[in-house]
Design a protein around this motif. Structure first.
Motif, PDB file in Angstrom:
ATOM      1  N   ASP A 185     -78.558  33.153  12.427  1.00 11.57           N
ATOM      2  CA  ASP A 185     -77.988  31.893  12.913  1.00 11.57           C
ATOM      3  C   ASP A 185     -79.074  30.826  13.111  1.00 11.57           C
ATOM      4  N   LYS A 186     -80.223  31.250  13.629  1.00  8.92           N
ATOM      5  CA  LYS A 186     -81.310  30.285  13.855  1.00  8.92           C
ATOM      6  C   LYS A 186     -81.861  29.757  12.539  1.00  8.92           C
ATOM      7  N   THR A 187     -81.959  30.633  11.551  1.00 10.94           N
ATOM      8  CA  THR A 187     -82.463  30.216  10.239  1.00 10.94           C
ATOM      9  C   THR A 187     -81.477  29.264   9.562  1.00 10.94           C
ATOM     10  N   VAL A 188     -80.210  29.674   9.579  1.00  6.95           N
ATOM     11  CA  VAL A 188     -79.169  28.895   8.903  1.00  6.95           C
ATOM     12  C   VAL A 188     -79.039  27.502   9.530  1.00  6.95           C
ATOM     13  N   ALA A 189     -79.294  27.420  10.841  1.00  2.00           N
ATOM     14  CA  ALA A 189     -79.230  26.127  11.529  1.00  2.00           C
ATOM     15  C   ALA A 189     -80.206  25.124  10.918  1.00  2.00           C
ATOM     16  N   GLU A 190     -81.302  25.629  10.369  1.00  2.00           N
ATOM     17  CA  GLU A 190     -82.351  24.738   9.841  1.00  2.00           C
ATOM     18  C   GLU A 190     -82.264  24.503   8.347  1.00  2.00           C
ATOM     19  N   LEU A 191     -81.259  25.068   7.713  1.00  2.00           N
ATOM     20  CA  LEU A 191     -81.115  24.904   6.263  1.00  2.00           C
ATOM     21  C   LEU A 191     -79.852  24.088   5.964  1.00  2.00           C
ATOM     22  N   PRO A 192     -79.835  23.395   4.822  1.00  2.00           N
ATOM     23  CA  PRO A 192     -78.727  22.465   4.559  1.00  2.00           C
ATOM     24  C   PRO A 192     -77.398  23.144   4.222  1.00  2.00           C
ATOM     25  N   LEU A 193     -76.343  22.633   4.835  1.00  2.00           N
ATOM     26  CA  LEU A 193     -74.991  23.145   4.615  1.00  2.00           C
ATOM     27  C   LEU A 193     -74.539  22.943   3.167  1.00  2.00           C
ATOM     28  N   ASN A 194     -75.096  21.947   2.510  1.00  2.00           N
ATOM     29  CA  ASN A 194     -74.578  21.612   1.172  1.00  2.00           C
ATOM     30  C   ASN A 194     -74.964  22.592   0.063  1.00  2.00           C
ATOM     31  N   VAL A 195     -75.676  23.671   0.427  1.00  2.00           N
ATOM     32  CA  VAL A 195     -75.931  24.736  -0.551  1.00  2.00           C
ATOM     33  C   VAL A 195     -75.348  26.069  -0.072  1.00  2.00           C
ATOM     34  N   MET A 196     -74.522  26.023   0.973  1.00  2.00           N
ATOM     35  CA  MET A 196     -74.009  27.272   1.536  1.00  2.00           C
ATOM     36  C   MET A 196     -72.590  27.571   1.060  1.00  2.00           C
ATOM     37  N   ILE A 197     -72.354  28.849   0.762  1.00  2.00           N
ATOM     38  CA  ILE A 197     -71.014  29.327   0.450  1.00  2.00           C
ATOM     39  C   ILE A 197     -70.745  30.558   1.321  1.00  2.00           C
ATOM     40  N   LEU A 198     -69.481  30.841   1.563  1.00  2.00           N
ATOM     41  CA  LEU A 198     -69.124  31.952   2.457  1.00  2.00           C
ATOM     42  C   LEU A 198     -68.800  33.207   1.665  1.00  2.00           C
ATOM     43  N   GLU A 199     -69.041  34.357   2.279  1.00  2.00           N
ATOM     44  CA  GLU A 199     -68.745  35.631   1.635  1.00  2.00           C
ATOM     45  C   GLU A 199     -68.506  36.695   2.690  1.00  2.00           C
ATOM     46  N   THR A 200     -67.882  37.802   2.281  1.00  2.00           N
ATOM     47  CA  THR A 200     -67.746  38.935   3.197  1.00  2.00           C
ATOM     48  C   THR A 200     -68.640  40.115   2.811  1.00  2.00           C
ATOM     49  N   ASP A 201     -68.840  40.345   1.486  1.00  2.00           N
ATOM     50  CA  ASP A 201     -69.442  41.588   0.990  1.00  2.00           C
ATOM     51  C   ASP A 201     -68.580  42.789   1.388  1.00  2.00           C
ATOM     52  N   ALA A 202     -67.290  42.551   1.591  1.00  2.00           N
ATOM     53  CA  ALA A 202     -66.372  43.650   1.933  1.00  2.00           C
ATOM     54  C   ALA A 202     -66.414  44.711   0.825  1.00  2.00           C
ATOM     55  N   PRO A 203     -66.302  45.990   1.179  1.00  2.00           N
ATOM     56  CA  PRO A 203     -65.952  46.562   2.484  1.00  2.00           C
ATOM     57  C   PRO A 203     -67.120  46.702   3.459  1.00  2.00           C
TER      58      PRO A 203
END
Ligand SMILES: [Zn+2]
Length: 253
Positions: A185-203
């Motif tokens: 969470d701390k790392t992601v806070a400092e990186l730009p949202l415009n290159v982020m995509i969501l995933e689960t890696d389920a199962p």
């Protein structure tokens, strides 16, 4: 919202696949992207039921399944990769966590995946465990401005994230974001949202509050919620923006 990395075709979902997809739809999941592990995965994907939730196939050989580079890997990959059915090449990458016995074969396989991805103009899906420097060095060697892709299940440092972004990669944000003490969470806070995509890696890797359970696409909502908190944005903005970015990266209609 789009789950950009889900192994929905694995046996863990066989018994209740329809319910899993129904719950995904109720949670607002419109699309699920499925990276292959081996070439056997492709048949398993085909056997999945059709549903309102769109399923997208990918083709590749997981680094943990590369002990030696199979004969004709490049031609086989190429033959599949050019088919319209496949939206990306992967997953590929390096994994030094489980074993470092086959590093050279894993690297050779990653090189081949990069070549094929560029040849068919589709993004690459990268698995990376304890191997960040080598993965990024190989992407660097292939990057001529035409290679796109995602560092799936991003858990690197701010510097590593920035280097990946500079190399043209997106960051796949998964359940680890919600884990206490993981620090993502701390790392992601400092990186730009415009290159982020969501995933689960389920199962695998179910987000909090379902950590330790079987993961499934509907749980992507918890990671979206956490990303909204980390970025100080409304969850609807997070869902919309990450979905738009996933659609662009994987060229989804
Ligand atoms: Zn995976």
């Amino acid at each position: 919202v789009i789950d950009t990395h889900c192994h929905l075709y694995l046996e863990k979902f066989t018994d209740d696949i329809d319910e899993v997809l129904d719950r995904a739809e109720e949670a607002g999941v419109t699309d699920i992207c499925m990276p292959a592990i081996t070439f056997d995965s492709l048949e398993q994907m085909e056997a999945l039921p059709t549903h309102n939730v769109n399923l997208h196939d990918m083709v590749g050989l997981h680094p943990c399944d590369v002990e030696e580079v199979p004969d004709h890997l490049e031609s086989t990959l190429q033959r599949y990769a050019q088919q319209e059915r496949f939206v990306a090449i992967g997953e590929t990458g390096l994994d030094y966590y489980w074993s470092t016995d086959h590093v050279e074969a894993q690297k050779q396989s990653l090189h081949i995946h990069c070549e094929v991805a560029k040849a068919v103009d589709k993004p690459i899906v990268l698995h990376n465990r304890d191997s960040t420097q080598d993965v990024l060095d190989i992407i660097d060697q292939h990057q001529d401005g035409s290679l796109t892709g995602v560092w799936h299940c991003f858990n690197g440092s701010v510097e590593e994230g920035k280097r990946a972004i500079d190399l043209g990669l997106h960051l796949g944000i998964g359940g680890i974001l919600t884990f206490k003490n993981a620090g993502v969470d701390k790392t992601v806070a400092e990186l730009p949202l415009n290159v982020m995509i969501l995933e689960t890696d389920a199962p695998y890797l179910a987000p909090s509050p379902n950590r330790g359970k079987r993961n499934e696409p509907s749980f992507v909502q918890y990671t979206a919620q956490k990303l909204a908190e980390v970025k100080g944005k409304d969850i609807s903005v997070i869902k919309q923006q990450t979905s738009k970015q996933a659609r662009q990266l994987f060229n989804l209609i």
